[in-house]
Motif scaffolding. Sequence first.
Motif, PDB file in Angstrom:
ATOM      1  N   VAL A   1       0.831  -1.190   0.000  1.00  0.00           N
ATOM      2  CA  VAL A   1       0.000   0.000   0.000  1.00  0.00           C
ATOM      3  C   VAL A   1       0.869   1.245   0.000  1.00  0.00           C
ATOM      4  N   HIS A   2       2.021   1.184   0.697  1.00  0.00           N
ATOM      5  CA  HIS A   2       2.885   2.358   0.767  1.00  0.00           C
ATOM      6  C   HIS A   2       3.563   2.596  -0.576  1.00  0.00           C
ATOM      7  N   THR A   3       3.934   3.822  -0.827  1.00  0.00           N
ATOM      8  CA  THR A   3       4.530   4.210  -2.108  1.00  0.00           C
ATOM      9  C   THR A   3       5.975   4.669  -1.985  1.00  0.00           C
ATOM     10  N   VAL A   4       6.500   4.719  -0.756  1.00  0.00           N
ATOM     11  CA  VAL A   4       7.863   5.176  -0.502  1.00  0.00           C
ATOM     12  C   VAL A   4       8.617   4.067   0.241  1.00  0.00           C
ATOM     13  N   PRO A   5       9.835   3.704  -0.165  1.00  0.00           N
ATOM     14  CA  PRO A   5      10.612   2.711   0.583  1.00  0.00           C
ATOM     15  C   PRO A   5      10.751   3.106   2.051  1.00  0.00           C
ATOM     16  N   THR A   6      10.416   2.179   2.938  1.00  0.00           N
ATOM     17  CA  THR A   6      10.357   2.478   4.370  1.00  0.00           C
ATOM     18  C   THR A   6      11.165   1.445   5.148  1.00  0.00           C
ATOM     19  N   PRO A   7      11.944   1.873   6.149  1.00  0.00           N
ATOM     20  CA  PRO A   7      12.716   0.917   6.956  1.00  0.00           C
ATOM     21  C   PRO A   7      11.810  -0.055   7.704  1.00  0.00           C
TER      22      PRO A   7
ATOM     23  N   LEU B   1      -1.218  -2.635   6.844  1.00  0.00           N
ATOM     24  CA  LEU B   1      -1.484  -1.196   6.917  1.00  0.00           C
ATOM     25  C   LEU B   1      -0.811  -0.631   8.160  1.00  0.00           C
ATOM     26  N   ASP B   2      -0.479   0.632   8.111  1.00  0.00           N
ATOM     27  CA  ASP B   2       0.193   1.276   9.239  1.00  0.00           C
ATOM     28  C   ASP B   2      -0.672   1.207  10.491  1.00  0.00           C
ATOM     29  N   GLY B   3      -0.141   0.588  11.544  1.00  0.00           N
ATOM     30  CA  GLY B   3      -0.824   0.519  12.818  1.00  0.00           C
ATOM     31  C   GLY B   3      -1.873  -0.558  12.937  1.00  0.00           C
ATOM     32  N   LEU B   4      -2.111  -1.339  11.875  1.00  0.00           N
ATOM     33  CA  LEU B   4      -3.214  -2.308  11.910  1.00  0.00           C
ATOM     34  C   LEU B   4      -2.934  -3.472  12.852  1.00  0.00           C
ATOM     35  N   SER B   5      -1.860  -4.209  12.603  1.00  0.00           N
ATOM     36  CA  SER B   5      -1.611  -5.410  13.403  1.00  0.00           C
ATOM     37  C   SER B   5      -1.294  -5.076  14.853  1.00  0.00           C
ATOM     38  N   SER B   6      -0.507  -4.028  15.097  1.00  0.00           N
ATOM     39  CA  SER B   6      -0.191  -3.671  16.483  1.00  0.00           C
ATOM     40  C   SER B   6      -1.449  -3.234  17.233  1.00  0.00           C
TER      41      SER B   6
ATOM     42  N   PHE C   1       4.845   1.444  19.980  1.00  0.00           N
ATOM     43  CA  PHE C   1       5.235   1.375  18.570  1.00  0.00           C
ATOM     44  C   PHE C   1       4.249   2.098  17.663  1.00  0.00           C
ATOM     45  N   ILE C   2       2.957   2.055  17.979  1.00  0.00           N
ATOM     46  CA  ILE C   2       1.947   2.706  17.142  1.00  0.00           C
ATOM     47  C   ILE C   2       2.238   4.192  17.001  1.00  0.00           C
ATOM     48  N   LEU C   3       2.788   4.803  18.037  1.00  0.00           N
ATOM     49  CA  LEU C   3       3.079   6.232  17.983  1.00  0.00           C
ATOM     50  C   LEU C   3       4.066   6.572  16.871  1.00  0.00           C
ATOM     51  N   HIS C   4       4.877   5.597  16.453  1.00  0.00           N
ATOM     52  CA  HIS C   4       5.791   5.803  15.330  1.00  0.00           C
ATOM     53  C   HIS C   4       5.263   5.188  14.033  1.00  0.00           C
ATOM     54  N   ASN C   5       4.249   4.342  14.151  1.00  0.00           N
ATOM     55  CA  ASN C   5       3.808   3.548  13.008  1.00  0.00           C
ATOM     56  C   ASN C   5       2.488   4.031  12.425  1.00  0.00           C
ATOM     57  N   TRP C   6       1.895   5.086  13.021  1.00  0.00           N
ATOM     58  CA  TRP C   6       0.633   5.576  12.483  1.00  0.00           C
ATOM     59  C   TRP C   6       0.865   6.218  11.115  1.00  0.00           C
ATOM     60  N   HIS C   7      -0.098   6.087  10.240  1.00  0.00           N
ATOM     61  CA  HIS C   7       0.039   6.557   8.860  1.00  0.00           C
ATOM     62  C   HIS C   7       0.256   8.069   8.770  1.00  0.00           C
ATOM     63  N   PRO C   8       1.248   8.516   7.993  1.00  0.00           N
ATOM     64  CA  PRO C   8       2.248   7.728   7.259  1.00  0.00           C
ATOM     65  C   PRO C   8       3.371   7.256   8.178  1.00  0.00           C
ATOM     66  N   ALA C   9       3.659   5.969   8.152  1.00  0.00           N
ATOM     67  CA  ALA C   9       4.591   5.372   9.101  1.00  0.00           C
ATOM     68  C   ALA C   9       6.025   5.764   8.807  1.00  0.00           C
ATOM     69  N   LYS C  10       6.768   6.009   9.880  1.00  0.00           N
ATOM     70  CA  LYS C  10       8.202   6.269   9.756  1.00  0.00           C
ATOM     71  C   LYS C  10       9.001   4.965   9.738  1.00  0.00           C
ATOM     72  N   LEU C  11       8.383   3.911  10.251  1.00  0.00           N
ATOM     73  CA  LEU C  11       9.063   2.625  10.382  1.00  0.00           C
ATOM     74  C   LEU C  11       8.022   1.523  10.379  1.00  0.00           C
ATOM     75  N   PHE C  12       8.303   0.418   9.705  1.00  0.00           N
ATOM     76  CA  PHE C  12       7.443  -0.754   9.737  1.00  0.00           C
ATOM     77  C   PHE C  12       7.957  -1.731  10.793  1.00  0.00           C
TER      78      PHE C  12
ATOM     79  N   VAL D   1      -6.598   4.851   4.478  1.00  0.00           N
ATOM     80  CA  VAL D   1      -5.780   3.954   5.296  1.00  0.00           C
ATOM     81  C   VAL D   1      -6.182   4.055   6.760  1.00  0.00           C
ATOM     82  N   GLN D   2      -6.321   5.293   7.260  1.00  0.00           N
ATOM     83  CA  GLN D   2      -6.712   5.473   8.655  1.00  0.00           C
ATOM     84  C   GLN D   2      -8.111   4.929   8.913  1.00  0.00           C
ATOM     85  N   GLY D   3      -9.032   5.181   7.978  1.00  0.00           N
ATOM     86  CA  GLY D   3     -10.394   4.692   8.156  1.00  0.00           C
ATOM     87  C   GLY D   3     -10.466   3.184   8.166  1.00  0.00           C
ATOM     88  N   ALA D   4      -9.712   2.531   7.284  1.00  0.00           N
ATOM     89  CA  ALA D   4      -9.697   1.071   7.252  1.00  0.00           C
ATOM     90  C   ALA D   4      -9.135   0.500   8.548  1.00  0.00           C
TER      91      ALA D   4
END
Length: 409
Positions: free
Chosen positions: A40-46, A162-167, A209-220, A308-311
């Motif tokens: 879903v993301h469009t930018v390479p993310t760590p 998705l950002d923040g989904l599994s956590s 972790f969610i505090l760093h992983n909420w969309h748009p995530a800085k880290l996966f 993404v946030q709504g889902a």
Amino acid sequence: MRTYLFVAAVAGGVTYLLTPLIRHMAIEFGAVGEVRARDVHTVPTPRMGGVGMLLGFVVSMMFASRLNLTNRLFAGSMQPWIIVIGAIGVCLLGVCDDRWDLDWMLKLAGQLAISVFVAWGGLQVVSLPFGSLVAASPSVSMAITAILIVASINAVNFVDGLDGLSSGIVAIGGIAFAIYSYIIARSSPNYASMATLIDVALVGICVGFILHNWHPAKLFMGDSGSMLLGYLVTCASIVMTGRIDPATIHTSIYLPVFMPILLPVLVLFLPVLDMCLAIIRRVSKGQSPMHPDRMHLHHRMLRIGHTVQGAVLTLWGWAALIAFGSIMVLFFPVGYVGIGFAIATVLLTVITMYPYLKHRIPEIRAENAALAAAREQTRGSGRPKHSAGTVAAGGRHERPEGPEERGRA
């Protein structure tokens, strides 16, 4: 209760503070997720966010081993440290996958090896819910324990899209299960519960972790995080079975979660459902169960119009309904719980389908209007066109008289 809240705060605080450092380490290590067709993301993310979560969990367990309420859980028992060692092993396996994208069979073999080690170390399902609790043999216990751990690890891994989904889903399930295990522990002479301890630490690392992983995530979190979460939530459910004596307890007392085998399914209902649907879908097409696609639940949510946030928030709502609905019967009559569950289901269904209906209903109306106009035009063009003459009573056309006819007259 204050002890558990402190442990959760330590786990969340350590995870939150160390995650930015882990992000820089992931970049240096080369664990950066390239954009794939199914992403879903469009930018390479760590990736490798699971390392920060692991450190938060380990530090919180070390604190818990020194606290007055929980230190007795560590005295004379290797089980807590076996769980910690297993968590380190699962996370390191995930780190290797985040960096080198391991083959799924190799990753599955590593998961099985760690699960068997943990079961051999004493973390086992000791009873099975067949009418009344039946003690399982050591070999059966080890096999069931390994299967549960591997299934939960992969269930959380499947839903991590998705950002923040599994956590968030794991945190919601962890809160519900922590409440349940805390209530069970209060009926015993020792209030301390290893299951509750693992759950509150699990919730803490998820929130941190969610505090760093909420969309748009800085880290996966990567596989190092998703596999760690699946491992820990299953360990908590299995640990609790050690408090239940099969000779004195009947399953009906624990109907809200129907004992250890169903606990991970209820806590991780959405991940397990998504995993089962994915396996069925892929096998029916002749593909490997681990073959990637864009048909997961979160992909479908985006396809019908959710952001993404709504889902993520909507799927959190479904997870909360199932997780908390399973423990509400501890506090309220079953009939009231059923009514509340039905109302919440209808409400969440409307919320889930609202983006689709919002765009689709005007489209349907426009399509119906265009179809009606086309029918009207077709009906108009199909009418018989008469000449300038009139139709006689007998049905024959009469032409106006020409010069010859008038002359004959």
